[in-house]
Design an enzyme around this catalytic site. Structure first.
Site, PDB file in Angstrom:
ATOM      1  CB  VAL A 287       3.767  -0.224   3.136  1.00  0.00           C
ATOM      2  CG1 VAL A 287       4.112  -1.334   4.113  1.00  0.00           C
ATOM      3  CG2 VAL A 287       3.585   1.088   3.869  1.00  0.00           C
TER       4      VAL A 287
ATOM      5  N   GLY B 266       0.942   8.405   3.342  1.00  0.00           N
ATOM      6  CA  GLY B 266       1.534   9.722   3.306  1.00  0.00           C
ATOM      7  C   GLY B 266       3.038   9.702   3.531  1.00  0.00           C
ATOM      8  CG  PHE B 267       4.523   8.487   6.928  1.00  0.00           C
ATOM      9  CD1 PHE B 267       4.975   9.705   7.398  1.00  0.00           C
ATOM     10  CD2 PHE B 267       3.449   7.885   7.558  1.00  0.00           C
ATOM     11  CE1 PHE B 267       4.370  10.306   8.479  1.00  0.00           C
ATOM     12  CE2 PHE B 267       2.848   8.488   8.635  1.00  0.00           C
ATOM     13  CZ  PHE B 267       3.303   9.705   9.094  1.00  0.00           C
ATOM     14  N   GLY B 268       5.044   7.193   2.507  1.00  0.00           N
ATOM     15  CA  GLY B 268       5.754   6.458   1.478  1.00  0.00           C
ATOM     16  C   GLY B 268       5.072   5.127   1.208  1.00  0.00           C
TER      17      GLY B 268
ATOM     18  N   GLY C   7       0.830  -1.192   0.000  1.00  0.00           N
ATOM     19  CA  GLY C   7       0.000   0.000   0.000  1.00  0.00           C
ATOM     20  C   GLY C   7       0.859   1.235   0.000  1.00  0.00           C
TER      21      GLY C   7
ATOM     22  CG  ASP D  71      -3.971   9.318  11.682  1.00  0.00           C
ATOM     23  OD1 ASP D  71      -5.178   9.641  11.750  1.00  0.00           O
ATOM     24  OD2 ASP D  71      -3.425   8.972  10.623  1.00  0.00           O
TER      25      ASP D  71
END
Ligand SMILES: *[C@@H]1O[C@H](CO)[C@@H](O)[C@H](O)[C@H]1NC(C)=O
Ligand SMILES: *[C@@H]1O[C@H](CO)[C@@H](O)[C@H](O)[C@H]1NC(C)=O
Ligand SMILES: *[C@@H]1O[C@H](CO)[C@@H](O)[C@H](O)[C@H]1NC(C)=O
Ligand SMILES: *[C@@H]1O[C@H](CO)[C@@H](O)[C@H](O)[C@H]1NC(C)=O
Length: 664
Positions: free
Chosen positions: A352, A348-350, A345, A463
């Site tokens: 996976v 927002g962080f990158g 997937g 979150d």
């Protein structure tokens, strides 16, 4: 004041300090016990209020409860009034804690049970109460050293196993082994055993058996055999089964429900404070004195260590960093050069990826996007800190890779996708039975409690949402994406300093509107999660036919109208525990109270989830605020169901650096 001699105040301060230290240690351990299972008290023989029998009973219960402070899992006692007592007024009683319970859980269970059972059996002379962690029994007849398999109590799980016949046979065989093992234990010795057996490649059978130690081995064996023999009639083909009688009990399940012996490194494994015996004035003096001395030593030692630590810190940190570092070639090999097939997937962080290390270990690899500008030293430091956060309900950070401009985080792989993957799909939702849902609720709460209170760093998740709750093969929840603000560093390149971390629908009003967050904003998000789990509906896309009501107000309406069960996910049918549903709803609504001060702490949530005894005040109408439908739709599309997708997250410079993590 006389100088040279420590003042009363000084000693009092030390005493309070040391008590604080002690309670700080044990507070989180006092798991909410007891968990009521069942009771039996025939109304054939009763006593009247204010008679010697009642006073003896009260003495007996106080006695049992106070003696549970000693580290013993079994205790028997007799109470007969010395003056007026006729033989008929004698009360015999005992408690038995489950063999794997720590002394403090045992003590809490017995204390709670002595209060609970007399409420359930207000006038009955003979009673037995079964709780998850202990059993309490009393009678007007002599009950020690003799086997009683009656009355017995059955309980079973709702879920079926795949091959019932073979499973039942395995249960019988495993349990019989246990019974044989316990039959060799001497009279007076602890009679408790657990045994695991492999059912399928993915399923393990866990069994437990226990007798009261006052039985002989032969009596224990007889009692267990009777219980085991009745398992097929109650619990055939069920994933969980339980038979308990006054002298023994057997229980099995397909997921672990006891402390597996020698299982190390469980962050929740209880520590064992020593119990007190009888307290005399002399003891008090000794205790106060020794506590004070240890407090002084502690304070001195602490200051000393603090100073030393400053020097040693860098060295330790270096060692830690090395053990956590993966090289890029390893990661590339594990993920097949970040192949699309391995892609789990994107958040927002990158992106996976799933990976397999050369030793066969499965990992999840989060390749952070290039926009992270954090220096490598800070990055390493934060990774080391977050990697120390270890709890069975948190996804474990195994390490990182920092090479060729790449920043990569390596996590344990959690096989069953995320909670929203199940909740959002009507078919998959059917796989989430009530006991699984309740287990998930409890697990999430424990994980957050650890982040909030028990870990070395105080961490606000900020979150929490269904897509950040991953599920392992036994459907145990594991929270992901905690501590990300620190690791990812603050993104100052895009000028979005006022954007809020978090996801609509899960954000508390004060956070969404004013950007204020605290431990209580996580509590709010948990409340939303609980309501989603109960109803099987996601808050941000909640939609009833002919109704656009928000899940929160919908839940509140059912609560107010005293129709709480109508909120329940229809796919559950009649398979649920009413008390647990109502308790969850009560807690959920409490968590989403408008005013942060009205929301419970995570400790209270965990306590309440595990107990029949804690009563929360009735919740007020919860806060909810208007959103446009387009916003809703956009958000709900973003909620995807893969490991750590976090599209809706972004950080503002101010927030991320202030309170995400701070050392204790
Ligand atoms: C005792 O229990 C039975 C049912 O279990 C009930 O019919 C009876 O009325 C009860 N007797 C008393 C005195 O409460
Ligand atoms: C516990 O039991 C002992 C007898 O074994 C008794 O003397 C004592 O009063 C009881 N209570 C406490 C607090 O120890
Ligand atoms: C506890 O039980 C034993 C028999 O197992 C009995 O001999 C003893 O008197 C009991 N203790 C009390 C305090 O009743
Ligand atoms: C389990 O099996 C029984 C009988 O075989 C059936 O009636 C019941 O509906 C099944 N329960 C579930 C949850 O599948």
């Amino acid at each position: 004041m006389i100088m040279g001699e420590p003042s009363i105040n000084f000693w009092m301060t030390l005493l309070v300090l040391s008590l604080l230290i002690v309670s700080f240690h044990s507070r989180s351990r006092i798991e909410a016990v007891p968990t009521y299972s069942d009771h039996s008290c025939p109304n054939t023989s009763t006593f009247t209020i204010n008679t010697p029998y009642q006073s003896n009973l009260n003495h007996l219960l106080a006695y049992l409860s106070s003696n549970a402070t000693r580290d013993i899992e079994f205790y028997n006692a007799t109470a007969s009034a010395t003056t007026t007592g006729s033989v008929d007024d004698t009360v015999y009683g005992l408690y038995l804690c489950r063999g794997d319970m720590s002394p403090d859980v045992c003590r809490a269970c017995v204390a709670g049970a002595t209060k609970d059972l007399i409420v359930r059996c207000p006038v009955e002379k003979v009673a037995v109460g079964w709780y998850e962690e202990c059993m309490l029994r009393y009678s007007n007849r002599y009950i020690f050293s003799s086997m009683a398999s009656d009355p017995s109590d059955y309980n079973w799980g709702l879920l079926n196993v795949s091959e019932p016949d073979r499973f039942d046979q395995l249960v019988q065989a495993t349990m019989n082994d246990l019974a044989t093992k316990l039959s060799n234990v001497n009279t007076g010795a602890k009679k408790f055993g657990t045994k695991e057996a492999t059912f399928t490649a993915f399923e393990t059978l866990y069994t437990l058996a226990q007798c009261t130690p006052d039985l002989s081995g032969a009596d224990c064996y007889r009692c267990l055999k009777i219980a085991i023999a009745s398992l097929p009639s109650c619990c055939s083909g069920k994933q969980l089964g339980l038979v308990q009688s006054p002298s023994c009990n057997v229980k099995y399940a397909v997921s672990p429900f006891y402390q597996i012996p020698n299982e190390q490194l469980d962050p929740e494994s209880p520590i064992t404070p020593k119990g007190k015996g009888q307290i005399s004035l002399q003891t008090i003096v000794v205790v106060v004195a020794s506590i004070s001395v240890s407090a002084m030593l502690f304070v001195t030692g602490y200051c000393y260590l603090r100073r030393k630590q400053k020097k040693k810190y860098n060295v330790n940190q270096e060692e830690n960093v090395e053990s956590l570092q993966f090289d890029f070639a390893t990661i590339e090999a594990a993920t097949d050069k970040f192949s699309d097939d391995n892609r789990l997937g994107e958040g927002g962080f990158g992106v996976v990826y799933k990976g397999i290390l050369s030793n066969g270990q499965e990992i999840a690899v989060k390749r952070l996007s290039q926009s992270s500008r954090q220096g490598s030293k800070e990055f390493k430091n934060e990774v080391v800190m977050v990697a120390k956060l270890q709890h069975r309900n948190l996804v474990r950070l195994l390490g990182f890779c920092l090479e060729k401009e790449e920043k990569i985080l390596v996590y344990e792989f959690v096989p069953n996708k995320s909670l929203d993957y199940f909740l959002c799909d009507p078919k998959r939702r059917e796989q989430l039975g009530w006991s699984t849902r309740y287990k998930i609720i409890k697990g999430i709460a424990r994980g957050i409690l650890y982040l909030h209170e028990d870990s070395r760093l105080k961490v606000i998740h900020r979150d929490l949402k269904a897509s950040n709750i991953l599920l392992d093969q036994d459907m145990n929840p594991k929270i992901s994406d905690f501590g990300m603000a620190k690791i990812f560093g603050v993104n100052q390149t895009q000028g979005n300093t006022n954007r809020i971390v978090g996801t609509f629908g899960y954000m508390s009003p004060e956070y969404a509107m004013f950007g204020q967050f605290s431990l209580k904003s996580d509590v709010y998000s948990l409340g939303v999660l609980i309501l989603e789990i109960i109803s099987g509906q996601k808050n941000s896309s909640f939609c009833q036919e002919n109704s656009t009501e928000d899940l929160l107000s919908y839940a509140w309406k059912h609560w107010r109208d005293e129709t709480p069960l109508e909120l329940l996910d229809p796919t559950l049918g009649d398979s649920y525990a009413r008390d647990e549903v109502i308790r969850s709803l009560h807690i959920g609504l409490h968590c989403v109270q408008d005013n942060p001060a009205d929301r419970p702490t995570m400790a209270t949530v965990v306590l309440t989830l595990n107990s029949d005894f804690v009563t929360l005040p009735l919740p007020q109408r919860p806060a909810y605020f208007f959103r446009s439908r387009t916003e809703d739709n956009k958000r709900s599309n973003e909620l995807e169901s893969n490991q750590s997708t976090s599209k809706s997250i972004s950080y503002s410079a101010n927030e991320a650096s202030i309170t995400e993590l701070y050392p204790r």
